[in-house]
Design an enzyme around this catalytic site. Structure first.
Site, PDB file in Angstrom:
ATOM      1  N   HIS A 191      17.547   1.273  26.323  1.00 47.24           N
ATOM      2  CA  HIS A 191      17.482   0.971  24.888  1.00 47.24           C
ATOM      3  C   HIS A 191      18.575   1.711  24.123  1.00 47.24           C
ATOM      4  CE1 HIS A 191      13.869  -1.387  24.833  1.00 47.24           C
ATOM      5  NE2 HIS A 191      13.079  -0.420  25.302  1.00 47.24           N
TER       6      HIS A 191
ATOM      7  N   ASP B 179       8.064  -4.590  24.390  1.00 43.64           N
ATOM      8  CA  ASP B 179       9.431  -5.029  24.057  1.00 43.64           C
ATOM      9  C   ASP B 179       9.558  -6.540  24.184  1.00 43.64           C
ATOM     10  OD1 ASP B 179      10.110  -2.356  23.719  1.00 43.64           O
ATOM     11  OD2 ASP B 179      10.749  -2.140  25.802  1.00 43.64           O
TER      12      ASP B 179
ATOM     13  N   GLY C 104       2.410   3.369  -5.106  1.00 45.20           N
ATOM     14  CA  GLY C 104       2.189   4.145  -6.325  1.00 45.20           C
ATOM     15  C   GLY C 104       1.487   3.413  -7.443  1.00 45.20           C
ATOM     16  N   LYS C 105       0.752   2.343  -7.141  1.00 47.61           N
ATOM     17  CA  LYS C 105       0.086   1.575  -8.201  1.00 47.61           C
ATOM     18  C   LYS C 105      -1.023   2.397  -8.874  1.00 47.61           C
ATOM     19  CE  LYS C 105      -1.113  -1.638  -5.316  1.00 47.61           C
ATOM     20  NZ  LYS C 105      -0.520  -1.056  -4.100  1.00 47.61           N
ATOM     21  N   THR C 106      -1.889   2.982  -8.067  1.00 48.04           N
ATOM     22  CA  THR C 106      -2.988   3.768  -8.638  1.00 48.04           C
ATOM     23  C   THR C 106      -2.467   5.037  -9.307  1.00 48.04           C
ATOM     24  OG1 THR C 106      -4.422   2.914  -6.881  1.00 48.04           O
ATOM     25  CG2 THR C 106      -5.211   4.813  -8.126  1.00 48.04           C
TER      26      THR C 106
ATOM     27  N   PRO D 220       0.826  -1.220   0.000  1.00 45.55           N
ATOM     28  CA  PRO D 220       0.000   0.000   0.000  1.00 45.55           C
ATOM     29  C   PRO D 220       0.855   1.263   0.000  1.00 45.55           C
ATOM     30  CG  PRO D 220      -0.833  -1.586   1.595  1.00 45.55           C
ATOM     31  CD  PRO D 220       0.465  -2.138   1.097  1.00 45.55           C
ATOM     32  N   GLY D 221       0.478   2.208  -0.851  1.00 42.59           N
ATOM     33  CA  GLY D 221       1.191   3.476  -0.912  1.00 42.59           C
ATOM     34  C   GLY D 221       2.389   3.504  -1.826  1.00 42.59           C
TER      35      GLY D 221
ATOM     36  N   HIS E 114      14.289   3.462  31.301  1.00 39.44           N
ATOM     37  CA  HIS E 114      13.926   2.464  30.295  1.00 39.44           C
ATOM     38  C   HIS E 114      14.450   2.867  28.914  1.00 39.44           C
ATOM     39  CE1 HIS E 114      11.164  -0.696  28.678  1.00 39.44           C
ATOM     40  NE2 HIS E 114      11.231   0.078  27.587  1.00 39.44           N
ATOM     41  N   GLU E 115      14.177   4.103  28.508  1.00 40.91           N
ATOM     42  CA  GLU E 115      14.625   4.554  27.186  1.00 40.91           C
ATOM     43  C   GLU E 115      16.140   4.719  27.137  1.00 40.91           C
ATOM     44  OE1 GLU E 115      12.600   4.400  24.816  1.00 40.91           O
ATOM     45  OE2 GLU E 115      10.834   4.151  26.084  1.00 40.91           O
TER      46      GLU E 115
END
Length: 598
Positions: A416, A488, A195-197, A192-193, A412-413
């Site tokens: 990561h 996570d 560029g087919k159409t 989806p998205g 926590h962040e």
């Protein structure tokens, strides 16, 4: 326009008829029995009478008015004259000319107008009465479409394939002189998205032939046989306009695998598909009619639809690479005033995995942000803000977090971010934030340097380390666990199971896949994974998945324990500034290590 005029005309005629039917004059005279009237004439009480057909109205000598109806009384006029009664004779009332015409011709005119109304409704087609079998295809002329191949970027191979078909339609002799045959169908496949159409719209803008556009769902109707009738009608229209192009968007709505429906072989959708198969390559050839279809689910299409002779070509419309993203950004930003500091190449390198629709949305968001900030041009800061909004979600600054939750989220962040930063071979850190975005209280965003198409085992194991770095940091720095690591852990477990069961990355189990996907094509999604292995193997799989996850968790814990001062520094900075980007993280690590004791 004609429809509204006709409706108002019918309403006006109805009101006029009702007005004349119910417009009865009010009675102001006293009604007399004829015998009483004769007595009053004999007694000389009547002063004046007016005779109109069988109606007699008049005035008595006391001034009161009366009304009566005459009988067959031939001496009435003689008696009135003998009593010196003033006699007035009036001719019968004649209705207006328009009422005479309306009463005489009104019913016929009404029936003719109703007939014209229904005939126009039948010609218009659509969901109107008696027109269910008409196709809803829109005939697109080259004057009405402003999109050309110049507006399509990032999918050059697909453009070249389609360009060849357009040249074939314009100059068939160029290809047929060597025995070439024009393709009957082209299937555009892509996520989806991608560029087919848009590519189909560009074909309509470039081709100098009629272009019929219809959606796959337009064939399907609740009435049995309507879909097949619409397919026949569509191809009848196309044959009359050949050479021409038919574009069917989202063909998987009607082209799904037969035999999977709830209605078996008599399912309405299957009848529609059968008719489509016959029209595309049946006993009667459709010379000069090319079908272009688009779908993002080629796996659910019926094999008979995909064979050569129906869809001769399957053109993959991929997600663009960095070069394609640069071209797409140029196309979508050509009408937007850009500041001198905007580097489209830098934006393209920072948006791996973005489709054409994602990039168009990114540019639109940046323009809206610049307008909101009352700027004359869109600068790089607007693009960065828009990219964060698209990648990580909208900031929820109105969400109030307690100090304890902020501290948990910061560690926590930070976990990561540090595991990703200190582990060689992982994707670079783009931004770390403890501002709630979407459904997350905080987020650590990584962006790869290059587009990736395959992943090594080493890369996936390091990705497991990063996923578990948040939980490891909570336990190490705060000595407790929270539910913040739930997503996570889910992602880590799912990744480890795929490594074992789908990608054969377990030394103990070897290069095998376990579990066969069961798909309900009628539903179009995977709903189960068939167990095709023994109970002992199932235990071994669980043990291997657990080993991958536990090893990654221990690696993250050890890495953070050895760099606890960096964890404290990053978490403290997050609490102060709420958001830090990649260069800021590098500086924090460098500064912390420079002041650390030798």
């Amino acid at each position: 326009m004609y429809k509204s005029i006709l409706i108002w005309l019918l309403i006006g005629m109805s009101i006029l008829l009702l007005f004349n039917l119910f417009n009865v004059p009010q009675k102001s005279e006293k009604e007399l029995i004829f015998s009483d009237f004769v007595k009053k004439v004999d007694s000389g009480e009547v002063d004046e009478v007016t005779i109109k057909e069988n109606n007699i109205t008049g005035r008595l000598k006391d001034g009161s008015k009366f009304k009566t109806y005459s009988a067959n009384y031939p001496d009435l006029v003689k008696e009135l004259r003998d009593k010196n009664v003033r006699i007035i004779a009036k001719p019968p009332d004649q209705p207006p000319l328009y009422m005479t015409i309306l009463i005489s011709w009104g019913p016929i005119i009404f029936i003719v107008l109703i007939w014209v109304f229904f005939m126009r409704q039948m010609q218009m087609g659509g969901n109107k009465a008696m027109s269910f079998g008409k196709a809803k295809a829109k005939l697109v002329s080259e004057k009405s479409v402003k999109i050309t191949f110049a507006d399509v970027a990032g999918i050059e191979e697909a453009k070249n394939e389609v360009q060849e078909i357009i040249e074939f339609l314009r100059d068939p002799q160029k290809f047929s002189r060597l025995g070439g045959r024009i393709p009957k169908g082209v299937l555009l496949v892509g996520s989806p998205g991608s560029g087919k159409t848009l590519l189909a719209r560009a074909i309509a803008g470039e081709a100098a032939v009629p272009f019929f556009s219809i959606s796959g769902s337009d064939f399907v109707e609740m009435f049995v046989g309507v879909g097949a009738s619409r397919v026949r009608d569509l191809f009848e229209q196309a044959k009359k306009s050949a050479p021409c192009i038919i574009f069917i968007d989202e063909i998987d709505a009607v082209g799904r695998h037969r035999g999977a429906g709830l209605g078996g072989g008599h399912d309405e959708r299957e009848q529609t598909l059968n008719q489509l198969l016959v029209e595309m390559d049946g006993f009667e050839g459709k010379e000069g009619v090319i079908i272009i279809a688009a779908t993002n689910r080629p796996d659910v299409l019926d094999p008979a639809l995909l064979r050569p002779g129906r869809f001769d070509r399957q053109i993959v419309v991929p997600v663009p690479d960095v070069k394609g993203r640069i071209e797409i950004l140029k196309v979508h930003s050509k009408n937007i005033p850009l500041a001198p500091d905007v580097e489209l190449e830098k934006i393209a390198r920072g948006t791996p995995g973005f489709s054409g629709a994602d990039l168009a949305n990114l540019i639109n968001e940046a323009a809206l942000i610049a307008a909101r900030r009352s700027k004359d041009k869109v600068d790089m800061a607007d693009f960065e803000f828009a990219k964060d909004k698209v990648l990580m979600g909208v900031e929820r600054r109105s969400m109030v977090l307690s100090d304890e939750e902020k501290r948990n989220t910061a560690y926590h962040e930070a976990g990561h971010a540090l595991v990703a930063k200190l582990t060689p071979g992982t994707d670079p850190i783009h931004k770390v934030s403890i501002i709630p975005r979407g459904r997350a209280l905080g987020i650590t965003q990584q962006l790869p340097l290059d587009d990736r198409y395959t992943y090594s085992k080493d890369y996936l194991l390091k990705a497991l380390n990063v996923l578990l770095g948040g939980r490891a940091a909570e336990e190490l720095a705060l000595s407790h666990m929270t539910t913040g690591a739930g997503n996570d852990l889910e992602r880590a477990t799912d990744l480890a199971r795929k490594m074992v069961t789908e990608w054969g990355m377990s030394e103990k189990l070897g290069p095998l896949t376990f579990g066969k996907k069961e798909e309900q094509i009628f539903l179009g999604r995977e709903i189960a994974r068939h167990k095709d292995y023994s109970e002992k193997t199932a235990v071994d799989i669980d043990e291997e998945v657990k080993r991958f996850v536990i090893d990654a968790y221990e690696n993250a814990r050890k890495l953070l324990r050895d760099n606890k001062d960096l964890l404290e520094a990053v978490a403290k900075t997050l609490l102060e500034r709420e958001t830090i980007d990649g260069p800021d993280l590098d500086k924090i690590i460098e500064d912390t290590r420079s002041v650390a004791p030798a």
